[in-house]
Design a protein around this motif. Structure first.
Motif, short mmCIF file in Angstrom:
data_model
loop_
_atom_site.label_atom_id
_atom_site.label_comp_id
_atom_site.label_asym_id
_atom_site.label_seq_id
_atom_site.Cartn_x
_atom_site.Cartn_y
_atom_site.Cartn_z
N GLU A 100 -9.29 -4.10 -3.22
CA GLU A 100 -8.02 -3.61 -3.78
C GLU A 100 -7.88 -4.03 -5.24
OE1 GLU A 100 -5.01 -3.55 0.00
OE2 GLU A 100 -5.29 -5.47 -1.02
N SER A 132 -10.08 5.86 -7.84
CA SER A 132 -8.77 6.17 -8.39
C SER A 132 -8.87 7.28 -9.44
CB SER A 132 -8.13 4.92 -9.01
OG SER A 132 -7.85 3.95 -8.03
N THR A 145 0.82 -1.21 0.00
CA THR A 145 0.00 0.00 0.00
C THR A 145 0.86 1.26 0.00
OG1 THR A 145 -0.12 -0.06 2.42
CG2 THR A 145 -1.90 -1.12 1.20
N ALA A 146 0.31 2.29 -0.65
CA ALA A 146 0.87 3.65 -0.61
C ALA A 146 2.28 3.74 -1.16
CB ALA A 146 0.82 4.20 0.82
N GLY A 179 -8.20 3.84 -4.86
CA GLY A 179 -7.60 5.06 -4.35
C GLY A 179 -6.22 5.34 -4.91
N CYS A 180 -5.96 4.92 -6.14
CA CYS A 180 -4.63 5.08 -6.74
C CYS A 180 -4.60 6.28 -7.68
CB CYS A 180 -4.23 3.81 -7.49
SG CYS A 180 -4.14 2.36 -6.42
N ASN A 193 -3.91 -0.62 -2.46
CA ASN A 193 -4.55 0.70 -2.40
C ASN A 193 -3.52 1.83 -2.28
OD1 ASN A 193 -7.01 -0.57 -2.47
ND2 ASN A 193 -7.43 -0.35 -0.28
N ASP A 194 -3.94 2.99 -2.76
CA ASP A 194 -3.23 4.26 -2.51
C ASP A 194 -1.85 4.33 -3.16
OD1 ASP A 194 -5.41 5.11 -0.92
OD2 ASP A 194 -4.59 4.02 0.79
N CYS A 195 -1.62 3.57 -4.21
CA CYS A 195 -0.33 3.65 -4.92
C CYS A 195 -0.36 4.79 -5.92
CB CYS A 195 -0.02 2.32 -5.61
SG CYS A 195 0.35 0.98 -4.47
N ARG A 196 0.83 5.32 -6.25
CA ARG A 196 0.94 6.45 -7.16
C ARG A 196 2.03 6.20 -8.19
NH1 ARG A 196 1.55 7.13 -2.13
NH2 ARG A 196 3.38 8.42 -2.21
#
Length: 456
Positions: free
Chosen positions: A329, A356, A277-278, A332-333, A299-302
């Motif tokens: 999952e 996302s 994550t992240a 939120g990416c 989740n939450d990867c960029r």
């Protein structure tokens, strides 16, 4: 100079002149490494904090043919009680597994000058943290800390270690790898692991690892298999021609940041595997010939300001949303990238779970057609369907609007007083209430209001 001691191995007391003329400063043992290594203006021996040890003073030859394992380990162990620097002058050191400890700093004379090569039949890691086999997979808060490795090469010698070899296997935190080359391993080049976020001991200086200018290539496993510590940092690292992925970030590596990293190679089926994550990647480059450029499964990867470059291979995806460890999952990416010439699709939304934002500028010859409507190739702009709550802006040139995909989630226009008129050539859309009922309206530059729809 060396003081002989018949009761044990020779104990070096390295003079300032010897250290300087031996090239240690040029090799990366700079002034910062020597802070605390002086007492009364002179470098001290292995009994005092700030030890600086030359492995050749312990009998290591670096001739590429002699097994130097025992002598190198003696040098490392000599620095262990107080911590310190272990220096490897230029040469090729044939070795078996070497054990690393906290506060030990290995320094070579440069990646092109100092090589640690795994001896034939060792079938092990070249460097391994103390207790690795006991700690791996436990999510323990144990492990070594405050150590570093720089300015040398680790050669896994996989041709002569058929049962397995690694360059580096670590269970620890708060360490630094810099200007390190790892290649030719039967398994992964670099393996790093540590416990969960809450495991950081009280009073630690930091929890993260810092990797800069690390190059891992031509290994049969992952180039860098990183499952912790969390909140770590990669800068200017390179992974290429590995048998699995270039960079794999999974497990407890959550919150890790990567900047200016590059993965490429025809043998390497996956460039960046974001499986924690992240994870944040900025200005990174996935260069592939078959396989997947960037795989996101948590989740939450960029993946921001990135480039994914394919070679129009029949099985090739630029950015892929893959199933994660949990049913919700990945979500939120954030993706903001240029994607070029990926033979199957630029973006695969197959496992997208929503929330996302995907913004991609494409050049996909197979998805574009010429003025006569002829298809120029086979690649698609995207496959799969983005989740309803994912915002998408994929463009392939304004001349081909039907090849673009712009999807925004539903939104609300809340009732308000009539706003000011827009500028010339514009229309302002707003909601208002009249007689207790909501109206959707268009406001023109003249101030005229046109009701588009009204509550029944």
């Amino acid at each position: 100079m060396v003081h002989e001691d018949t009761a044990g191995p020779p104990q070096p007391a390295v003079s300032r002149r010897t250290l300087l003329t031996g090239g240690a400063i040029a090799a990366g043992v700079g002034s910062s490494a020597l802070v605390g290594a002086t007492v009364g203006g002179a470098l001290t021996d292995g009994a005092t904090s700030g030890t600086v040890v030359d492995v050749r003073a312990y009998g290591a030859t670096g001739d590429g043919g002699t097994d130097d394992t025992a002598r190198i380990q003696e040098a490392i162990d000599a620095a262990r009680p107080t911590g310190g620097t272990v220096f490897f002058p230029a040469g090729t050191y044939l070795t078996g597994r070497l054990t690393l400890h906290s506060r030990i700093h290995l320094r070579g004379a440069g990646g092109d000058a100092t090589t640690l090569r795994l001896r034939p039949g060792a079938n092990s890691a070249i460097l391994e943290s103390d207790g690795f086999s006991r700690l791996t997979g436990t999510r323990s808060d144990d492990g070594i800390t405050l150590f570093s490795i720089r300015d040398l090469t680790l050669d896994g010698n996989k041709a002569q270690n058929p049962r397995g070899s690694f360059g580096l296997r670590l269970y620890g935190y708060g360490y630094e790898l810099s200007e390190l080359i790892v290649f030719g391993c039967r398994n992964d080049g670099v393996v790093s692991e540590w416990g969960p976020t809450a495991a950081l001991p009280e009073g630690s200086h930091q929890m993260e690892a810092r990797l800069s200018a690390v190059r891992s290539h031509d290994n049969d496993g992952h180039g860098i298999n990183f499952t912790g510590p969390h909140d770590s940092m990669f800068l200017n690292c390179l992974a290429f021609q590995n048998g699995a992925s270039g960079f794999r970030l999974a497990g407890e590596s959550t919150g890790t940041l990567m900047v200016n990293c590059h993965a490429w190679g025809i043998r390497q089926d996956l460039a960046f595997d974001l499986a924690a994550t992240a994870i944040g990647c900025v200005n990174c480059y996935a260069d592939l010939n078959g396989g997947v450029g960037v795989r996101i499964s948590r989740n939450d990867c960029r993946w921001m300001s990135g480039l994914v470059l394919g070679y129009n291979h029949a099985q090739e995806i630029g950015i892929q949303f893959a199933p994660g460890a949990h049913p919700d999952e990945p979500s939120g990416c954030l993706v903001d990238s240029r994607v070029v010439n990926c033979g199957t699709a630029a973006v695969d939304f197959g496992a997208d779970r929503g929330l996302s934002s995907v913004r991609a500028s494409l050049w996909q010859p197979g998805a574009l057609d010429d003025a006569g409507g002829h298809v120029l190739g086979t690649g698609k702009g995207w496959i799969g369907t983005p989740a309803a709550t994912t915002q998408v802006e994929i463009t392939q040139g304004l001349g081909h609007p039907r090849n673009n995909l712009v999807v925004s989630p539903a939104f609300d226009l809340r009732a308000q007083a009539t706003p000011s008129a827009p500028g010339d050539g514009s229309v302002r859309v707003f909601a208002r209430q009249v007689g207790g009922r909501t109206q959707l309206c268009a406001l023109f530059p003249s101030g005229a209001v046109q009701v588009l729809a009204a509550e029944g």
